[in-house]
Motif scaffolding. Structure first.
Motif, PDB file in Angstrom:
ATOM      1  N   PRO A   1       4.169  14.116  24.579  1.00  0.00           N
ATOM      2  CA  PRO A   1       3.807  15.325  23.825  1.00  0.00           C
ATOM      3  C   PRO A   1       2.779  15.081  22.722  1.00  0.00           C
ATOM      4  CG  PRO A   1       5.968  14.551  23.164  1.00  0.00           C
ATOM      5  CD  PRO A   1       5.554  13.700  24.321  1.00  0.00           C
ATOM      6  N   ASP A   2       2.772  13.873  22.152  1.00  0.00           N
ATOM      7  CA  ASP A   2       1.870  13.557  21.057  1.00  0.00           C
ATOM      8  C   ASP A   2       1.408  12.111  21.180  1.00  0.00           C
ATOM      9  OD1 ASP A   2       2.208  16.038  19.292  1.00  0.00           O
ATOM     10  OD2 ASP A   2       4.283  15.350  19.458  1.00  0.00           O
ATOM     11  N   ALA A   3       0.208  11.851  20.688  1.00  0.00           N
ATOM     12  CA  ALA A   3      -0.282  10.473  20.657  1.00  0.00           C
ATOM     13  C   ALA A   3       0.515   9.698  19.617  1.00  0.00           C
ATOM     14  CB  ALA A   3      -1.766  10.451  20.315  1.00  0.00           C
ATOM     15  N   THR A   4       1.206   8.654  20.045  1.00  0.00           N
ATOM     16  CA  THR A   4       2.050   7.887  19.140  1.00  0.00           C
ATOM     17  C   THR A   4       1.869   6.395  19.376  1.00  0.00           C
ATOM     18  OG1 THR A   4       3.923   7.806  20.672  1.00  0.00           O
ATOM     19  CG2 THR A   4       3.815   9.704  19.185  1.00  0.00           C
TER      20      THR A   4
ATOM     21  N   VAL B   1      -1.752  13.042  26.808  1.00  0.00           N
ATOM     22  CA  VAL B   1      -1.032  13.907  25.872  1.00  0.00           C
ATOM     23  C   VAL B   1      -1.038  15.330  26.413  1.00  0.00           C
ATOM     24  CG1 VAL B   1      -0.996  14.848  23.533  1.00  0.00           C
ATOM     25  CG2 VAL B   1      -1.621  12.452  23.911  1.00  0.00           C
TER      26      VAL B   1
ATOM     27  N   LYS C   1       0.711  18.944  25.319  1.00  0.00           N
ATOM     28  CA  LYS C   1       1.538  19.683  24.367  1.00  0.00           C
ATOM     29  C   LYS C   1       2.652  20.459  25.067  1.00  0.00           C
ATOM     30  CE  LYS C   1      -0.709  18.427  20.698  1.00  0.00           C
ATOM     31  NZ  LYS C   1      -0.073  17.526  19.701  1.00  0.00           N
TER      32      LYS C   1
ATOM     33  N   TRP D   1       4.328  19.265  27.493  1.00  0.00           N
ATOM     34  CA  TRP D   1       4.982  18.172  28.207  1.00  0.00           C
ATOM     35  C   TRP D   1       6.413  18.485  28.604  1.00  0.00           C
ATOM     36  CZ3 TRP D   1       9.156  16.638  25.362  1.00  0.00           C
ATOM     37  CH2 TRP D   1       9.827  15.473  25.748  1.00  0.00           C
TER      38      TRP D   1
END
Length: 511
Positions: free
Chosen positions: A366-369, A390, A392, A394
């Motif tokens: 869901p997010d770049a981590t 990524v 959103k 997801w």
């Protein structure tokens, strides 16, 4: 009939996972906060990084947001410092002899903030709405409940199977009770919450801010010593410490990278006990994870210490199970069953017929981590290429079980069986490989449900179910992030309830 107090007395759900963590941090308690009452109204100014999108507890589900919704909503039961179900709206309960029916006795004389009575009918409506509302995030947690009836202050929960986990289940994560009158319009309730909890909403700016005042009609109002709450969506993590220093906030969840700065600023920094567990989710119904040797290769490719060191600055813990080590459901026999061994992982891939670079997959998140980058690097070290994508939206393909590999993190559940079935069960929301489940898991879970929590055999039955669940090839657990919090010294110590934030007995001094 045996009361729940007797039934649960022997079930020690002691959770000491944070003892070693907290020893490296400033003590949670502050004598100055506990001893001096403010001369005027006291205000909790809380900055949260998980400000709720939804205020309908049925929609919000059992993620971390329940800690914020619990300001507004009381639940049927709640969790004490030992992780045990204790009375909340229900003052007591008992099972029938067969163990397939439990009667909850709701406290008399209570009302929701809209004036509606808190009674058996209201609780019945809350359970049925959680089971049937189209956008409910909770229906999968209530599959044991066959029928609910109400009479006066009593609500009878009839079960489709023997299940002694129900009092643990129907707590803050699953049964925060809204006014049935307000819930007739779920969309309105979602942004205008009406409950019977310790506080009442006076202003709500969606996604940004909510203002609350103490609820004088809350059943335990005598032990709520905070007059007002200002809850805001946290800005950038780097500004939290300065906001706490200047008094813009006096309470906030904290990123591990900010812990040292917060301690140096003279704030109380502490780890609240919890059940957090991150995992790599695999779909065994899709290639290459339909090959057990590839799954085993991934199991041995994971260096959990790297997650702890880089993501939690040493404040978290490595974990290969969905429970912390000191918790009753943790299975010592399964500890480190698949140790970090990249050479063995390469060998397993070769045995499966794959050369380095043969396996190329999208890691959808869901997010770049940084966590995704660590996974990408560790997979690359054994010859698997991951492309991070990524999305959103997801959650839609994740819960539709369409992805091949992804990541997930959970705050856990109050009921250990609920945690197990959510991860390993054939319909588990956290099981990317639905309808797959490991052999023997269903029978092991059924045995736990059939075992009273105070029975001598309960701990081993629970650990056996964990052991069976860990046979699942659908999840590889990585690390546990700390529930890291910071507060000004004007706020007294919080109860150490696992995964919960409880304001009972907490005081704010005039400083």
């Amino acid at each position: 009939m045996r009361t729940t107090a007797r039934r649960l007395r022997g079930a020690t759900l002691a959770l000491a996972v944070t003892a070693t963590l907290a020893s490296t941090l400033t003590a949670c308690g502050s004598g100055s906060g506990a001893s001096a009452a403010a001369s005027g109204p006291t205000t909790l100014k809380w900055a949260s990084s998980y400000f709720p999108t939804h205020w309908d507890p049925v929609v919000s589900g059992s993620g971390a947001q329940f800690r914020l919704l619990s300001l507004v909503y009381a639940s049927l039961t709640r969790t004490d410092e030992n992780g045990k179900a204790v009375p909340d709206l229900a003052e007591k309960w008992e099972y029938n002899t067969a163990g397939d029916q439990v009667t909850f006795h709701v406290r008399s004389g209570l009302k929701f903030s809209d004036g509606e009575p808190v009674d058996g009918t209201a609780v019945k409506a809350a359970i049925e709405r959680a089971k049937t509302q189209k956008n409910s995030a909770l229906f999968g947690d209530l599959t044991s409940i066959k029928e609910v009836t109400a009479s006066g202050q009593d609500v009878v929960v009839k079960l489709s199977q023997v299940d002694h986990q129900i009092p643990q289940l129907l707590g803050q994560r699953v049964l925060q009770v809204a006014s049935p009158k307000a819930a007739q319009d779920p969309a309105k309730l979602d942004q205008t919450p009406v409950g019977a909890g310790p506080f009442v909403v006076t202003q709500l700016v969606p996604g940004t801010k909510v203002v609350l005042k103490k609820n004088p009609d809350y059943w335990d109002a005598a032990n709520i010593h905070i007059d007002n709450v200002e809850l805001v969506s946290a800005p950038d993590a780097s500004t939290i410490v300065s906001g706490l220093q200047t008094g813009v906030y006096n309470f906030a969840d904290l990123a591990p990278a900010q812990a040292d700065a917060a301690k140096k600023a003279g704030l109380d920094v502490f780890v609240q006990p919890g059940f957090n567990a991150a995992n790599i989710s695999l779909n065994v119904n899709k290639a290459p994870f339909n090959n057990p040797k590839v799954v085993d290769a991934v199991r041995h490719a994971v260096n959990r210490k790297e997650f702890v060191d880089k993501l939690t600055f040493g404040l978290g813990e490595a974990t290969d199970q969905p429970f912390p080590e000191k918790y009753i459901a943790y299975d010592p026999a399964s500890k480190n069953r698949w140790p970090y061994d990249p050479e063995k992982a390469k060998q397993l891939l070769a045995e499966a017929g794959f050369k380095p670079g043969d396996i190329k997959l999208d890691l959808v998140i869901p997010d770049a981590t940084p966590a995704a980058e660590i996974i990408q690097s560790q997979f690359a070290a054994i010859g698997i290429t991951l492309t991070i994508k990524v999305d959103k939206n997801w959650s839609k393909p994740f819960f539709a079980k369409e992805l091949t590999v992804s990541v997930y993190g959970t705050t856990g559940r109050d009921s250990a069986v609920q945690t197990l079935t959510a991860h390993f069960g054939p319909n588990g929301p956290l099981n990317l490989s639905t309808p797959y489940q490991p052999e023997g898991f269903e029978a092991a879970v059924a045995k736990v449900r059939q075992t009273p929590l105070d029975a001598p055999e309960y701990p081993e039955a629970l650990r056996a179910a964990t052991r069976a669940g860990l046979e699942s090839r659908a999840l590889v657990f990585t690390y546990s992030a700390p529930n890291l919090l910071a507060k000004s010294k004007s706020i007294s110590a919080l109860p150490a309830n696992p995964a919960h934030i409880d304001w009972t007995g907490v005081r704010i001094s005039g400083r």
